[in-house]
Write an enzyme that holds these catalytic residues in place. Sequence first.
Site, PDB file in Angstrom:
ATOM      1  N   CYS A  85      27.711 -46.134  16.119  1.00  0.00           N
ATOM      2  CA  CYS A  85      26.437 -46.438  16.792  1.00  0.00           C
ATOM      3  C   CYS A  85      26.596 -46.478  18.321  1.00  0.00           C
ATOM      4  O   CYS A  85      26.790 -45.422  18.917  1.00  0.00           O
ATOM      5  CB  CYS A  85      25.847 -47.722  16.219  1.00  0.00           C
ATOM      6  SG  CYS A  85      24.082 -47.837  16.533  1.00  0.00           S
ATOM      7  N   HIS A 181      26.616 -47.901  10.809  1.00  0.00           N
ATOM      8  CA  HIS A 181      27.614 -48.972  10.928  1.00  0.00           C
ATOM      9  C   HIS A 181      28.410 -49.163   9.640  1.00  0.00           C
ATOM     10  O   HIS A 181      28.083 -50.070   8.865  1.00  0.00           O
ATOM     11  CB  HIS A 181      26.901 -50.302  11.214  1.00  0.00           C
ATOM     12  CG  HIS A 181      26.244 -50.391  12.531  1.00  0.00           C
ATOM     13  ND1 HIS A 181      26.869 -50.905  13.643  1.00  0.00           N
ATOM     14  CD2 HIS A 181      25.007 -50.048  12.924  1.00  0.00           C
ATOM     15  CE1 HIS A 181      26.043 -50.881  14.666  1.00  0.00           C
ATOM     16  NE2 HIS A 181      24.900 -50.366  14.264  1.00  0.00           N
ATOM     17  N   GLU A 183      31.053 -50.616   9.303  1.00  0.00           N
ATOM     18  CA  GLU A 183      31.676 -51.951   9.361  1.00  0.00           C
ATOM     19  C   GLU A 183      30.773 -53.044   8.790  1.00  0.00           C
ATOM     20  O   GLU A 183      31.219 -54.165   8.571  1.00  0.00           O
ATOM     21  CB  GLU A 183      32.082 -52.286  10.808  1.00  0.00           C
ATOM     22  CG  GLU A 183      30.956 -52.573  11.789  1.00  0.00           C
ATOM     23  CD  GLU A 183      30.267 -51.320  12.358  1.00  0.00           C
ATOM     24  OE1 GLU A 183      30.493 -50.211  11.821  1.00  0.00           O
ATOM     25  OE2 GLU A 183      29.490 -51.470  13.314  1.00  0.00           O
TER      26      GLU A 183
HETATM   27  N1  GLN Z   1      20.662 -48.841  20.648  1.00  0.00           N
HETATM   28  C1  GLN Z   1      21.985 -49.288  20.933  1.00  0.00           C
HETATM   29  C2  GLN Z   1      22.545 -48.664  22.206  1.00  0.00           C
HETATM   30  O1  GLN Z   1      21.900 -48.007  22.927  1.00  0.00           O
HETATM   31  C3  GLN Z   1      22.949 -49.020  19.811  1.00  0.00           C
HETATM   32  C4  GLN Z   1      22.628 -49.910  18.663  1.00  0.00           C
HETATM   33  C5  GLN Z   1      23.785 -50.263  17.801  1.00  0.00           C
HETATM   34  O2  GLN Z   1      24.956 -50.083  18.150  1.00  0.00           O
HETATM   35  N2  GLN Z   1      23.457 -50.855  16.688  1.00  0.00           N
HETATM   36  O3  GLN Z   1      23.682 -48.860  22.468  1.00  0.00           O
END
Ligand code: GLN
Length: 202
Positions: A85, A181, A183
Site C-alpha cells: 500500500c 495489505h 500483513e
Molecule cells: N492512501 C495512503 C497513502 O497515500 C496509503 C494507505 C495505506 O497504506 N493503507 O499513503
Amino acid sequence: MPDTPTAPVVGVLALQGDVREHVRALEQAGARAIAVRRPEELEAVDGLVIPGGESTTLWRLAVSFDMLEPMRKMLSAGLPAFGSCAGMIMLADRLRDGVAGQQTFGGIDMTVRRNAFGRQVDSFESDIRLTGVPGPPLRAVFIRAPWVEQAGPGVEILGTDSRADRIVAVRQGSLLATSFHPELTPDTRIHELFIDIVKGNT
Ligand code: GLN
C-alpha cells in the site's frame, strides 16, 4: 515456521505504519524480523519491508531521519524490498495524486496513483489470484489503496483486482509491491514469497 540459523534477516522500515503486523507475518513466514529506522541499520538486513500507512508521512519522516538517499542507494544496489500500500507508493518510480513535492524511494518502473480507488470504495476486501502464489485466492484488504497505472516492460504483473480490473501486485527483480495489505490477514503466502525472493530462491 520456527526461527532457524539460516533464516534471513528482514528489516521493516519503522518510520510509520503497520510495522508490528509485518514483523509478525515475517516471523511466521520464517524470517528474523527487525525494525529499521536509521541508515546504518540498513546494512544489517537481507531484505526490507516498507509497510502500509501514509506515504506522505513516510516521505516526510524519511527526509527528517535522513533515510531518503540511503534507501535509494540500497534499492538501486539491489536490496530486495516489499512494499504494501503506502509501501508500494514509496517503491514507485513515478507518482500521481501525491501532495506537492511528494517524493518516493523509487525502484520499480511503474506509475502509481495514490488513493486511486476513490471515496466510495475507500476500503474493501476481495479475493484475488496472484502469479507465483499457489493455492486458493488470497483475501486482499484494500485501505485507501493505490493502483498501478502504468508498468514498464521489466515489471511483472502478478495480479489485478476484480472490481476495477487494475494492477494491484507487481514484481521487478527482487522488488515486490502490493496495493493491499497482506500483513492484515493471517495468510502469510506473500511474505513467504518475499522471503524466497530474499533467499534468491525465485
Ligand atoms: N492512501 C495512503 C497513502 O497515500 C496509503 C494507505 C495505506 O497504506 N493503507 O499513503
